[in-house]
Motif scaffolding. Structure first.
Motif, short mmCIF file in Angstrom:
data_model
loop_
_atom_site.label_atom_id
_atom_site.label_comp_id
_atom_site.label_asym_id
_atom_site.label_seq_id
_atom_site.Cartn_x
_atom_site.Cartn_y
_atom_site.Cartn_z
N HIS A 170 0.83 -1.20 0.00
CA HIS A 170 0.00 0.00 0.00
C HIS A 170 0.87 1.26 0.00
O HIS A 170 0.61 2.20 -0.75
N ALA A 225 -2.94 5.74 0.96
CA ALA A 225 -2.79 5.02 2.22
C ALA A 225 -2.80 6.03 3.36
O ALA A 225 -1.76 6.60 3.73
N THR A 251 -7.73 2.98 2.66
CA THR A 251 -6.74 2.59 1.66
C THR A 251 -7.38 2.58 0.28
O THR A 251 -8.44 1.97 0.09
#
Length: 222
Positions: free
Chosen positions: A56, A64, A78
């Motif tokens: 991420h 993120a 996310t």
């Protein structure tokens, strides 16, 4: 680098809060937050692990984000970029397919859409409006990156109570009309999201009977 300061409200009391990009230093606490936010019967194998979180923050760090309240990590959201064609039956995808099981190897740097893979807030902080702030922060990312929309599929955890007498589509319509209320879908409507349809077998989710509502927010500047 995304960094936003604001005041969350604990009833009538303003509380300093920050939304920022999460980093490797946050991984252990983010994993703990996931377990608190998604207790059983939510499948434990769908909670984040360190390898997923590493992807991420390396593939699309702008998507993120986490929120701190009084210096305590309280939740995260996310997202990643994908190409979306409204003419295609994209609502037939599953969470596993679109997110590569949460590893986000499906991220497309030239994508036209920001897709939400996950949103979670610690239960004890859910009365502070942090989920809405996190979602709106991704709206900022959509605008800043000149993307067409934010897209994501919301769980329908109230559906299992109504599934014997109505379809998932009828349940979603009932929530949109105000005849029914759903903890997730009603929240997303309040965040400005618009339903596009229902995805079957989107996620192993007993409360939602494996259904999810695909919902978007269009960039008003395009």
């Amino acid at each position: 680098m995304y960094y936003k300061t604001f005041y969350a409200f604990d009833q009538k009391t303003p509380v300093p809060a920050v939304i920022r990009q999460y980093t490797e230093d946050d991984f252990a606490e983010l994993i703990k937050i996931q377990s608190e936010a998604f207790p059983p019967p939510y499948p434990a194998e769908l909670l984040w692990n360190r390898e997923q979180l590493h992807n991420h923050v390396t593939r699309f760090p702008e998507g993120a984000l986490c929120v701190e309240v009084g210096g305590v990590l309280a939740g995260s959201v996310t997202g990643f970029k994908m190409n979306y064609d409204p003419e295609e039956a994209v609502h037939r995808h599953t969470w596993s397919e679109v997110t590569a099981d949460g590893y986000l190897t499906t991220h497309q740097p030239d994508g036209n859409t920001l897709y939400i893979a996950d949103l979670c807030v610690r239960p004890k902080y859910r009365s502070l409006g942090l989920g809405k702030e996190l979602v709106q922060s991704l709206y900022h990312v959509v605008v800043e990156q000149k993307l067409q929309r934010l897209l994501g599929a919301g769980r329908m955890p109230g559906y299992h109570k109504h599934s014997p007498r109505m379809t998932a589509e009828e349940y979603l319509a009932g929530v949109v009309s105000g005849d029914l209320a759903d903890p997730v879908i009603t929240f997303l409507l309040r965040c400005g999201r618009t339903p596009l349809g229902v995805a079957a077998d989107y996620l192993e989710d007993e409360e939602s009977c494996n259904f999810a509502a695909l919902m978007e927010w269009r960039n008003p500047f395009l």
